[in-house]
Design an enzyme around this catalytic site. Structure first.
Site, PDB file in Angstrom:
ATOM      1  CB  CYS A  67      -0.971   0.009   1.173  1.00 12.48           C
ATOM      2  SG  CYS A  67      -0.216   0.339   2.750  1.00 12.48           S
ATOM      3  CG  ASP A 109       9.222   5.334  13.719  1.00  7.29           C
ATOM      4  OD1 ASP A 109       8.997   4.779  12.640  1.00  7.29           O
ATOM      5  OD2 ASP A 109      10.163   5.022  14.458  1.00  7.29           O
ATOM      6  CB  THR A 204     -16.450   7.972   7.764  1.00 12.98           C
ATOM      7  OG1 THR A 204     -16.075   7.829   9.124  1.00 12.98           O
ATOM      8  CG2 THR A 204     -16.818   6.612   7.214  1.00 12.98           C
TER       9      THR A 204
END
Lengths: 422, 422
Positions: A67, A109, A204
């Site tokens: 991905c 990170d 969403t």
């Protein structure tokens, strides 16, 4: 529902509606107890009124490493973007990694940004992944653990806020969407609660592929994070989760694909694969929070989490950011049981023993003072019941990382929890 | 390249390589000057070595409002998620909106989370959208302005950190990807710079549809944000950008589609559509930052930004969150010139005059004391050269919003900037 969930009584009433089944699946309406989680039944599409062939992983063509935009492509794309920045010489080819800028430490990170409020910094990360397991609740947990892991890699143990990013697949039927989406959300939310934070918002959308991710943010004092640039010669490298999640997830899917299964059935049984898959799900959904907390106790010199670019990819990035002239040498590879054999049977596909196999929500790779490492491993096992391993050493060198020619593979068995269920 | 970009000399050398063209397109390698931006040439695929028929908007099947899960579906999905929360009675059906929790104010546009550090709160929002204009650089700017707008709606004028979320379409050729991605990134980054913040990191993945978005975060004192729940009877409603961006964007695409164009050509000329499209791009890429700053100066009682659910949808959400028993009545609709006519010619498709047409990176809808509103509008026009409009009033009521039967449509002409270019 709740009492059944807590005692794990099997659901026998076939006419029970799907919503009730969801409630059971997610361990009742309250906060999940350890017992409820341990007794969780595997996800069965038909018990939710879905076709038995329903597979969440079918709603994306890519999984894990796939991905991400390939490292070298991203490097090229970012070259243009950062060409005009004074700090461009430092820039990291991973966009997942912070883009450099003046007055700001380049996070590997998570990004660390000094705030206007004196002494405080914003520590922040984002990540999203495509479904790689078929249990929607577990997928939500894994996605949340995966986002948080970037904070934990910096030794940050408290997340102040979590946003959830969810894309619902356009290819799901309404029924599938209505069953699966709340379960993913619940898993994500339960994981956030377990981490002591809450999901305060998010976004969403609909999208051809299903994606799940989030944004984890903390406002921290300097003592709360460990900038991962302080490895010294003589340190050892500790890894807190076994490798092989990607192999296990793929092998599990191949149980349904005859020609793929034929390729590996000589080295592994169906039962081996199911156990490895359970172990992988358990591992990917486990938080690196205790691992982060113990970094402070045992004076860690820096860490990263092992994810899409594999153990060696992340080790190299960590090495590159060291202040001292050090290099990392890895001798041992703890791997989920039988997955090294599966990887070997697949030729060059995974490159697991070369350190390139993608992991999702992998362990922390930590540089620890030699005299503290054993105590660190003992402590984490005592607190969580999971092993950690000393896998390599820090020696003098030019900020690179490598795995020795014939690394020792440590077979990590599937964890037996309450008998059959795990 | 840079001098040409600054003076706007047309590129005549056809053999110029695509990278150089990119540099010109984005206003040279340095920070963009106002002049460079004003003189920006429209995006022409062929000048970057792409097929003249290349359209960024083709890499998603949805645009604007369409990318959000419908409000009623999301409400149902979230019911399950929030059923066990004590505060569930308060929960908002928009997941974009914060999920309620104890000890935390329920944000409408951004989440506000109290921090451990005394007196400080985390103000945070995330948003991502699919391409709706064909100019990659402008698309990046619009996406960034759209994310920041949620902070501005709370009166927050400083963003401490920005993450970029980018999905590159799997359907693009390598060439298309390599041309388009850096331009989108550059637009996003330039907009962040204009807002006084910087992009510190993010995530880049591949996906069938191209998506662009980000996460904006601020750590703020209570005086820095305005909780939008304090409207009182007698306030007036101010809107800072015209409506009709979605109509303009669609009408522009219909220039290439004969049967669609035939439907609207009686009410609008090609030139009208091109001007409206430019005005929409200009409007969507404009930051609501000055609008947010002036909210403090003129004692605003609360605001929201107008995006995917249209003017009325967002007005209703704002009304619902008021402490006092008030309702909003909207009399005037400022609309990008000719777009009201286009919307009417399309029947019920947009529902622009009913207040349901989606906007992207729309204006702030602000509740202002009546005696301050005119001064607010005058001040914003003086500072930015853009009009704002008093569009309605706050009266006694049950926390609802409506548009009167025959609202007055205010035609907002395309902004003339440096002649032909805008």
């Amino acid at each position: 529902m709740a009492p059944e969930a807590r005692t794990g009584t099997p659901v026998t009433n076939a006419s029970r509606d799907a919503f009730a089944a969801v409630q059971l699946e997610i361990g009742g309406a309250g906060a999940p107890t350890v017992a409820a989680l341990a007794l969780r039944r595997p996800f069965e599409p038909s018990s939710h009124g879905l076709d038995p062939s329903f597979r969440l992983t079918r709603f994306s063509d890519l999984k894990g490493r796939g991905c991400k935009v390939p490292q070298e492509v991203l490097g090229r794309l970012l070259d243009g973007l950062t060409a005009d920045e004074a700090a461009s010489a430092d820039h990291d080819p991973l966009f997942h990694v912070a883009i450099p800028r003046h007055g700001k430490w380049i996070g590997m990170d998570a990004a660390i940004t000094p705030l206007r409020a004196a002494g405080l910094s914003l520590v922040q990360t984002t990540d999203f992944i495509y479904p790689l397991v078929d249990d929607p609740y577990m997928m939500g947990k894994i996605a949340c653990a995966n986002v948080l892991s970037d904070l934990y890699a910096l030794g940050v143990t408290d997340c102040d806020n979590m946003l959830m990013l969810l894309a619902v697949s356009t290819k799901m039927t309404e029924r599938e969407r209505d069953v699966v989406t709340p379960m993913i959300m619940r898993g994500f939310k339960d994981s956030a609660m377990e981490a002591g934070t809450m999901v305060s918002g998010g976004q969403t959308v609909v999208n051809p592929w299903c994606t799940i991710g989030g944004v984890a943010t903390t406002v921290a004092q300097p003592t709360e994070y460990i900038i991962p640039d302080n490895a010294v010669v003589g340190d050892v490298l500790v890894l807190t989760k076994p490798l092989g999640t990607q192999v296990a997830v793929n092998a599990h899917q191949w149980l349904d694909i005859v020609e793929r299964w034929n390729r590996i059935k000589l080295v592994v049984s169906e039962d081996d694969v199911r156990k490895a898959y359970q172990r992988a799900m358990d591992s990917m959904s486990r938080l690196n929070r205790v691992a982060a907390r113990l970094m402070h106790k045992y004076n860690a010199h820096g860490a990263t989490d092992v994810t899409g670019f594999g153990l060696l990819g992340h080790a190299q990035t960590l090495a590159k950011h060291q202040k001292n002239e050090v290099s990392f040498v890895i001798h041992n590879l703890p791997v989920i049981s039988k997955m090294a054999a599966v990887a070997k049977a697949c030729g060059n596909m995974f490159q697991l023993l070369q350190g390139h196999s993608a992991e999702t929500s992998g362990g922390l790779l930590i540089c620890l003072p030699r005299e503290q490492a054993a105590a660190y491993c003992k402590d984490i096992e005592k607190q969580e019941g999971y092993q950690a391993w000393i896998i390599g050493i820090v020696e003098k060198g030019m900020r690179t990382a490598r795995i020795i020619d014939k690394p020792r593979v440590i077979e990590v068995p599937a964890k037996e929890k309450d008998g059959e269920l795990w």
